[in-house]
Scaffold this motif. Sequence first.
Motif, PDB file in Angstrom:
ATOM      1  N   ALA A  75       0.824  -1.220   0.000  1.00  0.00           N
ATOM      2  CA  ALA A  75       0.000   0.000   0.000  1.00  0.00           C
ATOM      3  C   ALA A  75       0.857   1.269   0.000  1.00  0.00           C
ATOM      4  CB  ALA A  75      -0.931  -0.009   1.208  1.00  0.00           C
ATOM      5  N   GLY A  76       2.179   1.097  -0.036  1.00  0.00           N
ATOM      6  CA  GLY A  76       3.074   2.251  -0.127  1.00  0.00           C
ATOM      7  C   GLY A  76       3.543   2.810   1.198  1.00  0.00           C
ATOM      8  N   LYS A  77       3.392   2.090   2.271  1.00  0.00           N
ATOM      9  CA  LYS A  77       3.797   2.573   3.592  1.00  0.00           C
ATOM     10  C   LYS A  77       5.168   2.016   3.969  1.00  0.00           C
ATOM     11  CE  LYS A  77      -0.042   4.711   4.330  1.00  0.00           C
ATOM     12  NZ  LYS A  77      -0.100   6.152   4.411  1.00  0.00           N
ATOM     13  N   ARG A  78       5.873   2.768   4.797  1.00  0.00           N
ATOM     14  CA  ARG A  78       7.145   2.293   5.357  1.00  0.00           C
ATOM     15  C   ARG A  78       6.811   1.518   6.626  1.00  0.00           C
ATOM     16  NH1 ARG A  78       9.843   7.585   6.663  1.00  0.00           N
ATOM     17  NH2 ARG A  78       7.687   7.954   7.134  1.00  0.00           N
ATOM     18  N   VAL A  79       7.113   0.234   6.619  1.00  0.00           N
ATOM     19  CA  VAL A  79       6.678  -0.656   7.689  1.00  0.00           C
ATOM     20  C   VAL A  79       7.875  -1.386   8.266  1.00  0.00           C
ATOM     21  CG1 VAL A  79       5.237  -2.644   8.265  1.00  0.00           C
ATOM     22  CG2 VAL A  79       4.460  -1.000   6.564  1.00  0.00           C
ATOM     23  N   LEU A  80       7.893  -1.489   9.578  1.00  0.00           N
ATOM     24  CA  LEU A  80       8.889  -2.316  10.261  1.00  0.00           C
ATOM     25  C   LEU A  80       8.161  -3.498  10.879  1.00  0.00           C
ATOM     26  CD1 LEU A  80      11.784  -2.783  11.257  1.00  0.00           C
ATOM     27  CD2 LEU A  80      11.194  -1.453  13.298  1.00  0.00           C
ATOM     28  N   LEU A  81       8.585  -4.692  10.490  1.00  0.00           N
ATOM     29  CA  LEU A  81       8.069  -5.921  11.082  1.00  0.00           C
ATOM     30  C   LEU A  81       8.984  -6.265  12.247  1.00  0.00           C
ATOM     31  CD1 LEU A  81       6.159  -8.360  11.039  1.00  0.00           C
ATOM     32  CD2 LEU A  81       7.685  -9.414   9.373  1.00  0.00           C
ATOM     33  N   VAL A  82       8.443  -6.214  13.448  1.00  0.00           N
ATOM     34  CA  VAL A  82       9.241  -6.392  14.661  1.00  0.00           C
ATOM     35  C   VAL A  82       9.074  -7.815  15.164  1.00  0.00           C
ATOM     36  CG1 VAL A  82       9.692  -5.548  16.989  1.00  0.00           C
ATOM     37  CG2 VAL A  82       8.924  -3.955  15.220  1.00  0.00           C
ATOM     38  N   SER A  83      10.192  -8.524  15.303  1.00  0.00           N
ATOM     39  CA  SER A  83      10.172  -9.905  15.777  1.00  0.00           C
ATOM     40  C   SER A  83      10.025  -9.926  17.297  1.00  0.00           C
ATOM     41  CB  SER A  83      11.460 -10.614  15.361  1.00  0.00           C
ATOM     42  OG  SER A  83      12.549 -10.096  16.101  1.00  0.00           O
ATOM     43  N   PRO A  84       9.776 -11.103  17.877  1.00  0.00           N
ATOM     44  CA  PRO A  84       9.636 -11.185  19.328  1.00  0.00           C
ATOM     45  C   PRO A  84      10.901 -10.768  20.090  1.00  0.00           C
ATOM     46  CG  PRO A  84       8.712 -13.127  18.333  1.00  0.00           C
ATOM     47  CD  PRO A  84       9.400 -12.364  17.240  1.00  0.00           C
ATOM     48  N   ASN A  85      12.061 -10.893  19.478  1.00  0.00           N
ATOM     49  CA  ASN A  85      13.313 -10.486  20.119  1.00  0.00           C
ATOM     50  C   ASN A  85      14.029  -9.469  19.249  1.00  0.00           C
ATOM     51  OD1 ASN A  85      13.050 -12.427  22.287  1.00  0.00           O
ATOM     52  ND2 ASN A  85      13.460 -13.982  20.735  1.00  0.00           N
ATOM     53  N   PRO A  86      13.511  -8.241  19.183  1.00  0.00           N
ATOM     54  CA  PRO A  86      14.080  -7.264  18.247  1.00  0.00           C
ATOM     55  C   PRO A  86      15.374  -6.646  18.763  1.00  0.00           C
ATOM     56  CG  PRO A  86      12.345  -6.238  19.507  1.00  0.00           C
ATOM     57  CD  PRO A  86      12.387  -7.684  19.924  1.00  0.00           C
ATOM     58  N   GLY A  87      16.155  -6.177  17.814  1.00  0.00           N
ATOM     59  CA  GLY A  87      17.301  -5.347  18.146  1.00  0.00           C
ATOM     60  C   GLY A  87      16.823  -3.910  18.249  1.00  0.00           C
ATOM     61  N   PRO A  88      17.740  -2.981  18.446  1.00  0.00           N
ATOM     62  CA  PRO A  88      17.324  -1.573  18.547  1.00  0.00           C
ATOM     63  C   PRO A  88      16.824  -1.055  17.191  1.00  0.00           C
ATOM     64  CG  PRO A  88      19.712  -1.783  18.617  1.00  0.00           C
ATOM     65  CD  PRO A  88      19.166  -3.161  18.619  1.00  0.00           C
ATOM     66  N   TYR A  89      15.816  -0.207  17.242  1.00  0.00           N
ATOM     67  CA  TYR A  89      15.288   0.404  16.024  1.00  0.00           C
ATOM     68  C   TYR A  89      14.692   1.760  16.375  1.00  0.00           C
ATOM     69  CZ  TYR A  89      10.812  -1.403  17.764  1.00  0.00           C
ATOM     70  OH  TYR A  89       9.713  -1.680  18.541  1.00  0.00           O
ATOM     71  N   ASP A  90      14.583   2.635  15.367  1.00  0.00           N
ATOM     72  CA  ASP A  90      13.994   3.957  15.531  1.00  0.00           C
ATOM     73  C   ASP A  90      12.597   3.935  14.921  1.00  0.00           C
ATOM     74  OD1 ASP A  90      13.311   6.605  15.747  1.00  0.00           O
ATOM     75  OD2 ASP A  90      15.028   7.372  14.622  1.00  0.00           O
ATOM     76  N   ALA A  91      11.593   3.896  15.747  1.00  0.00           N
ATOM     77  CA  ALA A  91      10.211   3.784  15.288  1.00  0.00           C
ATOM     78  C   ALA A  91       9.776   4.990  14.457  1.00  0.00           C
ATOM     79  CB  ALA A  91       9.279   3.604  16.474  1.00  0.00           C
ATOM     80  N   GLN A  92      10.426   6.123  14.635  1.00  0.00           N
ATOM     81  CA  GLN A  92      10.030   7.330  13.917  1.00  0.00           C
ATOM     82  C   GLN A  92      10.364   7.273  12.432  1.00  0.00           C
ATOM     83  OE1 GLN A  92      11.797  10.553  16.078  1.00  0.00           O
ATOM     84  NE2 GLN A  92      10.411  10.312  17.808  1.00  0.00           N
TER      85      GLN A  92
END
Length: 194
Positions: free
Chosen positions: A28-45
């Motif tokens: 649909a054209g969105k920037r999406v982060l698929l977060v696993s049950p044990n994620p590393g650091p990420y910037d949600a913004q």
Amino acid sequence: MIVALTGMDGDCAVADLAEDLAMLRVAAGKRVLLVSPNPGPYDAQLYDDLVIDASQRDDLALARANVVLALLRPEALERDGCADVLARLQAAQRVNPAARLLVTVAHGRRPLSPHQAGCLLVFVAQLPHARLADTLVLADGEDTYHSRHSELELQAYKEDRKLCAPEVRHLYREIFRPRLEAAYMGALFPRQAV
């Protein structure tokens, strides 16, 4: 938007459903982060949406989500009523009362028995403001979705790129419905204080 998916611990169908929803959102054209049950650091913004697999006790994700989707299995509902999942969802509702809570069930080719359907309705009734979403049909012995309901889909959706089963696309539209429509529906059907 933050969407957290949960279910029984170790249920790989939750991870598969999270992946399908994230793929549809990317399409649909969105920037999406698929977060696993044990994620590393990420910037949600950096992302428009987060789709989080919160099946392994990620109560923080449930507390921050805009939409919480619980994926249940009929066998577990009959066995113990999914008491662990129910307790987690009730705790999440106390911390995050503004989140929309959807409950769905994944079953095989045989439809739910009357007893299983009753167990599912009792489960949903114990969660204020929760609603039962479309049921998902899993291929027997697998964790891949297939459809018995494709003839009910609108022609526009049938011609769309087929990334996954119609039930998952229907669930996607329910989760990511336009915010304007959500605000309109909220005005028509305001939540009542319990």
